[in-house]
Design a protein around this motif. Structure first.
Motif, short mmCIF file in Angstrom:
data_model
loop_
_atom_site.label_atom_id
_atom_site.label_comp_id
_atom_site.label_asym_id
_atom_site.label_seq_id
_atom_site.Cartn_x
_atom_site.Cartn_y
_atom_site.Cartn_z
N THR A 65 -21.62 0.43 -25.71
CA THR A 65 -22.86 1.14 -25.24
C THR A 65 -23.24 0.83 -23.98
O THR A 65 -24.49 0.78 -23.47
N GLN A 66 -23.12 -0.52 -23.24
CA GLN A 66 -23.98 -1.33 -22.52
C GLN A 66 -22.79 -1.37 -21.16
O GLN A 66 -21.79 -1.46 -21.23
N HIS A 67 -23.30 -0.97 -19.96
CA HIS A 67 -22.56 -0.90 -18.90
C HIS A 67 -21.66 -2.86 -18.96
O HIS A 67 -23.07 -3.45 -18.85
N GLN A 68 -20.92 -2.52 -18.21
CA GLN A 68 -20.12 -3.68 -17.99
C GLN A 68 -20.29 -4.37 -16.41
O GLN A 68 -20.09 -3.65 -15.42
N ALA A 69 -20.18 -5.84 -16.25
CA ALA A 69 -20.25 -6.12 -15.15
C ALA A 69 -18.67 -5.89 -14.01
O ALA A 69 -17.38 -5.72 -14.66
N ILE A 70 -19.34 -5.40 -12.61
CA ILE A 70 -17.78 -4.84 -12.62
C ILE A 70 -17.38 -6.25 -11.36
O ILE A 70 -18.46 -7.32 -10.90
N GLY A 71 -16.14 -6.51 -11.46
CA GLY A 71 -15.50 -7.70 -11.20
C GLY A 71 -15.22 -7.56 -10.05
O GLY A 71 -15.34 -8.88 -9.34
N TRP A 72 -14.84 -6.94 -9.59
CA TRP A 72 -13.53 -5.85 -8.40
C TRP A 72 -14.35 -4.59 -7.88
O TRP A 72 -14.50 -4.25 -9.05
N VAL A 73 -14.34 -4.31 -6.49
CA VAL A 73 -14.66 -2.52 -6.14
C VAL A 73 -13.84 -2.90 -5.05
O VAL A 73 -13.51 -4.15 -3.88
N GLY A 74 -12.84 -1.67 -4.94
CA GLY A 74 -11.88 -1.24 -3.93
C GLY A 74 -12.47 0.07 -3.20
O GLY A 74 -13.36 1.14 -3.71
N LEU A 75 -12.66 0.25 -2.00
CA LEU A 75 -12.63 1.31 -1.60
C LEU A 75 -11.08 2.29 -0.88
O LEU A 75 -10.76 1.33 0.14
N SER A 76 -10.18 3.39 -1.59
CA SER A 76 -9.21 3.56 -0.74
C SER A 76 -9.09 4.38 1.03
O SER A 76 -11.06 4.81 0.75
N PRO A 77 -8.54 4.14 1.05
CA PRO A 77 -8.32 4.63 2.87
C PRO A 77 -8.80 6.23 2.07
O PRO A 77 -9.30 6.48 3.60
N SER A 112 -5.14 -8.24 -9.38
CA SER A 112 -5.15 -7.62 -7.57
C SER A 112 -4.88 -6.32 -7.87
O SER A 112 -5.10 -5.43 -8.93
N LEU A 113 -5.56 -5.81 -6.74
CA LEU A 113 -5.35 -4.28 -6.87
C LEU A 113 -4.98 -3.95 -5.02
O LEU A 113 -5.42 -4.75 -4.18
N ILE A 114 -4.44 -3.17 -4.93
CA ILE A 114 -3.52 -2.42 -3.89
C ILE A 114 -3.52 -1.01 -3.81
O ILE A 114 -3.31 -0.07 -4.98
N PHE A 115 -3.99 0.03 -2.30
CA PHE A 115 -3.71 1.29 -2.44
C PHE A 115 -2.31 1.97 -1.86
O PHE A 115 -2.07 1.00 -0.97
N SER A 116 -1.75 2.90 -1.92
CA SER A 116 -0.74 3.35 -1.96
C SER A 116 -0.80 3.60 0.04
O SER A 116 -2.28 4.11 0.34
N GLU A 117 -0.18 4.23 0.72
CA GLU A 117 -0.02 4.11 1.65
C GLU A 117 -1.07 5.65 2.91
O GLU A 117 -2.09 5.80 2.80
#
Length: 120
Positions: A65-77, A112-117
């Motif tokens: 029921t509780q919001h979880q801490a954001i460990g990381w955030v990404g912005l896609s193209p 890790s996080l990676i976005f496609s082209e």
């Protein structure tokens, strides 16, 4: 923290489960996205969400029921905001305007996080 110079945005995740979006050029605050504590389906009301989601979170010791801490955030193209909570191992996707799109339990810790082209 994530930066997308093309879209002129900076996103930063927080321990309170929010992502703040600012203009890269001016530093002006644009909006806050309040992230969902659990993966869920948009086509189902809260009382009909799959029980496996709550059970898995509970097994990990996560308060569903509780919001979880954001460990990381990404912005896609393409302008999508992707968040990850290491406590719950949940990835969530939002539009740059804060509309929830999808969430998925990763099933394990991600590193890790990676976005496609194409940006998706």
């Amino acid at each position: 923290m994530a930066v997308n110079a093309t879209l002129d945005v900076v996103a930063s995740g927080s321990e309170d489960g929010t992502v703040m979006i600012h203009s890269l050029r001016s530093g002006e605050y644009l909006r806050t996205i309040v992230c969902s504590p659990l993966p869920h389906r948009l086509d189902l009301p809260p009382d009909q969400q799959p029980a496996s989601t709550i059970n898995t979170a509970t097994e990990r010791g996560v308060d569903a029921t509780q919001h979880q801490a954001i460990g990381w955030v990404g912005l896609s193209p393409a302008g999508y905001v992707v968040t990850y909570s290491p406590q719950s191992c949940i990835l969530c996707t939002y539009t740059i305007n804060g509309t929830f799109l999808a969430s998925q339990e990763a099933g394990e810790q991600l590193h890790s996080l990676i976005f496609s082209e194409d940006g998706l």
